[in-house]
Design a protein around this motif. Structure first.
Motif, PDB file in Angstrom:
ATOM      1  N   GLY A 142      40.485   5.270  -3.857  1.00 14.55           N
ATOM      2  CA  GLY A 142      40.181   6.533  -3.199  1.00 14.55           C
ATOM      3  C   GLY A 142      40.542   7.781  -3.981  1.00 14.55           C
ATOM      4  N   VAL A 143      40.679   7.684  -5.306  1.00 12.83           N
ATOM      5  CA  VAL A 143      40.955   8.873  -6.111  1.00 12.83           C
ATOM      6  C   VAL A 143      39.660   9.346  -6.772  1.00 12.83           C
ATOM      7  CG1 VAL A 143      43.333   8.202  -6.544  1.00 12.83           C
ATOM      8  CG2 VAL A 143      41.579   7.590  -8.193  1.00 12.83           C
ATOM      9  N   HIS A 144      39.553  10.668  -6.981  1.00  7.11           N
ATOM     10  CA  HIS A 144      38.346  11.248  -7.577  1.00  7.11           C
ATOM     11  C   HIS A 144      38.413  11.226  -9.100  1.00  7.11           C
ATOM     12  CE1 HIS A 144      37.430  12.401  -3.536  1.00  7.11           C
ATOM     13  NE2 HIS A 144      38.447  13.235  -3.462  1.00  7.11           N
ATOM     14  N   TYR A 145      39.590  11.453  -9.629  1.00 12.86           N
ATOM     15  CA  TYR A 145      39.774  11.434 -11.077  1.00 12.86           C
ATOM     16  C   TYR A 145      41.253  11.349 -11.397  1.00 12.86           C
ATOM     17  CZ  TYR A 145      40.735  16.469 -10.467  1.00 12.86           C
ATOM     18  OH  TYR A 145      41.249  17.688 -10.060  1.00 12.86           O
ATOM     19  N   LEU A 146      41.545  11.089 -12.671  1.00 15.14           N
ATOM     20  CA  LEU A 146      42.931  11.053 -13.149  1.00 15.14           C
ATOM     21  C   LEU A 146      43.131  12.174 -14.160  1.00 15.14           C
ATOM     22  CD1 LEU A 146      45.242   8.213 -14.137  1.00 15.14           C
ATOM     23  CD2 LEU A 146      44.623   9.824 -15.941  1.00 15.14           C
ATOM     24  N   GLU A 147      44.311  12.765 -14.138  1.00 13.93           N
ATOM     25  CA  GLU A 147      44.644  13.790 -15.124  1.00 13.93           C
ATOM     26  C   GLU A 147      46.113  13.656 -15.527  1.00 13.93           C
ATOM     27  OE1 GLU A 147      43.973  17.604 -13.362  1.00 13.93           O
ATOM     28  OE2 GLU A 147      45.836  17.563 -12.204  1.00 13.93           O
ATOM     29  N   PRO A 148      46.458  14.151 -16.721  1.00 10.20           N
ATOM     30  CA  PRO A 148      47.875  14.160 -17.098  1.00 10.20           C
ATOM     31  C   PRO A 148      48.661  15.019 -16.117  1.00 10.20           C
ATOM     32  CG  PRO A 148      46.477  14.678 -18.986  1.00 10.20           C
ATOM     33  CD  PRO A 148      45.607  14.724 -17.772  1.00 10.20           C
ATOM     34  N   ASN A 149      49.886  14.638 -15.868  1.00 13.30           N
ATOM     35  CA  ASN A 149      50.736  15.428 -14.969  1.00 13.30           C
ATOM     36  C   ASN A 149      51.386  16.550 -15.785  1.00 13.30           C
ATOM     37  OD1 ASN A 149      52.366  16.384 -12.951  1.00 13.30           O
ATOM     38  ND2 ASN A 149      53.094  14.368 -12.312  1.00 13.30           N
ATOM     39  N   TRP A 150      50.608  17.597 -16.008  1.00 13.89           N
ATOM     40  CA  TRP A 150      51.048  18.697 -16.863  1.00 13.89           C
ATOM     41  C   TRP A 150      52.335  19.341 -16.347  1.00 13.89           C
ATOM     42  CZ3 TRP A 150      48.814  19.552 -21.485  1.00 13.89           C
ATOM     43  CH2 TRP A 150      47.546  18.997 -21.702  1.00 13.89           C
ATOM     44  N   LYS A 151      52.443  19.440 -15.050  1.00 12.18           N
ATOM     45  CA  LYS A 151      53.615  20.101 -14.459  1.00 12.18           C
ATOM     46  C   LYS A 151      54.892  19.309 -14.711  1.00 12.18           C
ATOM     47  CE  LYS A 151      55.388  21.931 -10.078  1.00 12.18           C
ATOM     48  NZ  LYS A 151      55.107  22.109  -8.621  1.00 12.18           N
ATOM     49  N   THR A 152      54.801  17.999 -14.624  1.00 13.95           N
ATOM     50  CA  THR A 152      55.980  17.151 -14.779  1.00 13.95           C
ATOM     51  C   THR A 152      56.363  16.934 -16.238  1.00 13.95           C
ATOM     52  OG1 THR A 152      55.597  16.019 -12.683  1.00 13.95           O
ATOM     53  CG2 THR A 152      56.903  14.832 -14.322  1.00 13.95           C
ATOM     54  N   HIS A 153      55.347  16.725 -17.104  1.00 12.66           N
ATOM     55  CA  HIS A 153      55.644  16.483 -18.519  1.00 12.66           C
ATOM     56  C   HIS A 153      54.490  16.995 -19.371  1.00 12.66           C
ATOM     57  CE1 HIS A 153      57.323  13.544 -21.775  1.00 12.66           C
ATOM     58  NE2 HIS A 153      57.380  14.809 -22.130  1.00 12.66           N
ATOM     59  N   ARG A 154      54.550  18.250 -19.715  1.00 12.23           N
ATOM     60  CA  ARG A 154      53.497  18.869 -20.508  1.00 12.23           C
ATOM     61  C   ARG A 154      53.364  18.200 -21.886  1.00 12.23           C
ATOM     62  NH1 ARG A 154      50.270  22.879 -19.902  1.00 12.23           N
ATOM     63  NH2 ARG A 154      49.233  23.771 -21.722  1.00 12.23           N
ATOM     64  N   GLY A 155      54.480  17.768 -22.436  1.00 16.67           N
ATOM     65  CA  GLY A 155      54.445  17.131 -23.746  1.00 16.67           C
ATOM     66  C   GLY A 155      53.581  15.883 -23.753  1.00 16.67           C
ATOM     67  N   PHE A 156      53.613  15.105 -22.672  1.00 20.75           N
ATOM     68  CA  PHE A 156      52.766  13.915 -22.602  1.00 20.75           C
ATOM     69  C   PHE A 156      51.299  14.322 -22.571  1.00 20.75           C
ATOM     70  CE2 PHE A 156      50.273  10.750 -20.349  1.00 20.75           C
ATOM     71  CZ  PHE A 156      50.613   9.584 -21.021  1.00 20.75           C
ATOM     72  N   GLY A 157      50.975  15.341 -21.774  1.00 19.75           N
ATOM     73  CA  GLY A 157      49.596  15.800 -21.695  1.00 19.75           C
ATOM     74  C   GLY A 157      49.077  16.283 -23.041  1.00 19.75           C
ATOM     75  N   GLU A 158      49.887  17.028 -23.749  1.00 18.23           N
ATOM     76  CA  GLU A 158      49.476  17.542 -25.062  1.00 18.23           C
ATOM     77  C   GLU A 158      49.249  16.400 -26.054  1.00 18.23           C
ATOM     78  OE1 GLU A 158      52.702  20.150 -25.842  1.00 18.23           O
ATOM     79  OE2 GLU A 158      51.798  21.872 -24.800  1.00 18.23           O
ATOM     80  N   THR A 159      50.128  15.384 -26.008  1.00 17.23           N
ATOM     81  CA  THR A 159      49.981  14.243 -26.917  1.00 17.23           C
ATOM     82  C   THR A 159      48.775  13.395 -26.531  1.00 17.23           C
ATOM     83  OG1 THR A 159      52.401  14.212 -27.110  1.00 17.23           O
ATOM     84  CG2 THR A 159      51.216  12.357 -28.046  1.00 17.23           C
ATOM     85  N   LEU A 160      48.520  13.267 -25.235  1.00 16.87           N
ATOM     86  CA  LEU A 160      47.341  12.527 -24.777  1.00 16.87           C
ATOM     87  C   LEU A 160      46.063  13.211 -25.249  1.00 16.87           C
ATOM     88  CD1 LEU A 160      46.422  10.096 -23.019  1.00 16.87           C
ATOM     89  CD2 LEU A 160      46.240  11.717 -21.111  1.00 16.87           C
ATOM     90  N   LEU A 161      46.039  14.517 -25.165  1.00 14.77           N
ATOM     91  CA  LEU A 161      44.888  15.287 -25.631  1.00 14.77           C
ATOM     92  C   LEU A 161      44.682  15.089 -27.133  1.00 14.77           C
ATOM     93  CD1 LEU A 161      42.657  17.303 -25.025  1.00 14.77           C
ATOM     94  CD2 LEU A 161      44.338  19.148 -25.199  1.00 14.77           C
ATOM     95  N   ARG A 162      45.763  15.100 -27.873  1.00 13.84           N
ATOM     96  CA  ARG A 162      45.684  14.893 -29.324  1.00 13.84           C
ATOM     97  C   ARG A 162      45.188  13.479 -29.636  1.00 13.84           C
ATOM     98  NH1 ARG A 162      49.848  13.652 -32.995  1.00 13.84           N
ATOM     99  NH2 ARG A 162      51.440  14.039 -31.387  1.00 13.84           N
ATOM    100  N   ALA A 163      45.646  12.497 -28.853  1.00 16.07           N
ATOM    101  CA  ALA A 163      45.208  11.119 -29.059  1.00 16.07           C
ATOM    102  C   ALA A 163      43.710  10.976 -28.796  1.00 16.07           C
ATOM    103  CB  ALA A 163      45.994  10.176 -28.148  1.00 16.07           C
ATOM    104  N   LYS A 164      43.232  11.624 -27.769  1.00 16.01           N
ATOM    105  CA  LYS A 164      41.804  11.567 -27.464  1.00 16.01           C
ATOM    106  C   LYS A 164      40.987  12.151 -28.602  1.00 16.01           C
ATOM    107  CE  LYS A 164      38.282  13.206 -24.245  1.00 16.01           C
ATOM    108  NZ  LYS A 164      38.003  14.068 -23.067  1.00 16.01           N
ATOM    109  N   ARG A 165      41.419  13.288 -29.101  1.00 15.88           N
ATOM    110  CA  ARG A 165      40.700  13.928 -30.203  1.00 15.88           C
ATOM    111  C   ARG A 165      40.737  13.086 -31.469  1.00 15.88           C
ATOM    112  NH1 ARG A 165      43.118  19.973 -28.859  1.00 15.88           N
ATOM    113  NH2 ARG A 165      41.534  20.546 -27.312  1.00 15.88           N
ATOM    114  N   ALA A 166      41.793  12.292 -31.628  1.00 12.55           N
ATOM    115  CA  ALA A 166      41.916  11.438 -32.815  1.00 12.55           C
ATOM    116  C   ALA A 166      41.026  10.200 -32.727  1.00 12.55           C
ATOM    117  CB  ALA A 166      43.369  11.019 -33.002  1.00 12.55           C
ATOM    118  N   GLY A 167      40.592   9.867 -31.499  1.00 12.04           N
ATOM    119  CA  GLY A 167      39.715   8.710 -31.339  1.00 12.04           C
ATOM    120  C   GLY A 167      40.265   7.583 -30.498  1.00 12.04           C
TER     121      GLY A 167
END
Length: 229
Positions: A176-201
């Motif tokens: 019943g979820v619409h989408y998943l996103e990094p929990n920027w509020k709880t750990h911005r560093g994880f979100g930033e690294t996830l974004l970098r990983a996506k861009r890397a392939g």
């Protein structure tokens, strides 16, 4: 994944991250919690829970707490389940052939990834993250800061440069979820690294699950919305 000897109770309290007190047939019982995460939005006094009775008479606790009912639907909180489910699912996922070979806990660099897949000449590392945090139809990860999660992402990026494929699979342990996103509020560093990983392939995937008190299985792909892009 099918659980055996499942019974129900009412959550009372969680003295520490390993155990919980539940009410069952008028008796207060201590259960093992199969998730060391916070689960603060789930383990609320009065919540209905599902527990699996152990057949081992030598155990200190008779039951394992595996699922919690939230707003009329069940959420599986067993942190040992995601790796097993994804391992069983990989051969039929379409990403690899049915003849692929899968190895658990494969070491690479300074990390140990959940799964390693060899399919002919293809070699891939797969890291699996179980997700139980849901807010207003949005699944978020992590529910607490995770330096280990960042380390895994950095190692996945390195895998690509060494000729491997790299996958991060978020297994959302509810429906019943619409989408998943990094929990920027709880750990911005994880979100930033996830974004970098996506861009890397690194291939970043998310799937939800059909969950009942005594079973859980992968169901449908869920969009991953990065934010911050």
């Amino acid at each position: 994944m099918q659980y055996q000897n499942v019974k129900f109770g009412i959550f009372e309290s969680r003295p520490n991250r390993f155990i919980a007190n539940i009410q069952q047939d008028g008796e207060s019982i201590v259960c093992h919690v199969k998730n060391t995460g916070r689960c603060g939005e789930l383990l609320i006094p009065g919540a209905k829970v599902a527990v699996e009775e152990s057949a081992n008479p030598k155990r200190k606790t008779r039951y394992d707490l595996v699922s919690v009912e939230k707003a009329g639907r069940w959420v599986n909180i067993d942190s040992q389940i995601p790796n097993l489910i994804v391992e069983q699912w990989i051969a039929s996922s379409g990403f690899f052939s049915e003849k692929c070979q899968i190895c658990r806990e494969k070491k690479y660099g300074k990390s140990r990834f959940d799964l390693y897949v060899q399919d002919g000449e293809r070699r891939a590392f797969v890291e699996v993250k179980g997700v139980t945090l849901e807010e207003d139809g949005v699944a978020r990860f992590p529910d607490a800061p995770t330096l280990r999660g960042i380390k895994h992402l950095e190692e996945l990026i390195q895998c690509l440069s060494d000729g491997y494929e790299a996958y991060l699979i978020f297994l959302i342990q509810l429906k019943g979820v619409h989408y998943l996103e990094p929990n920027w509020k709880t750990h911005r560093g994880f979100g930033e690294t996830l974004l970098r990983a996506k861009r890397a392939g690194v291939k970043i995937l998310a799937y939800d699950c059909q969950v009942e008190p005594d079973k859980i299985f992968i169901d449908q792909p869920v969009p991953v919305v990065m934010g911050g892009e």
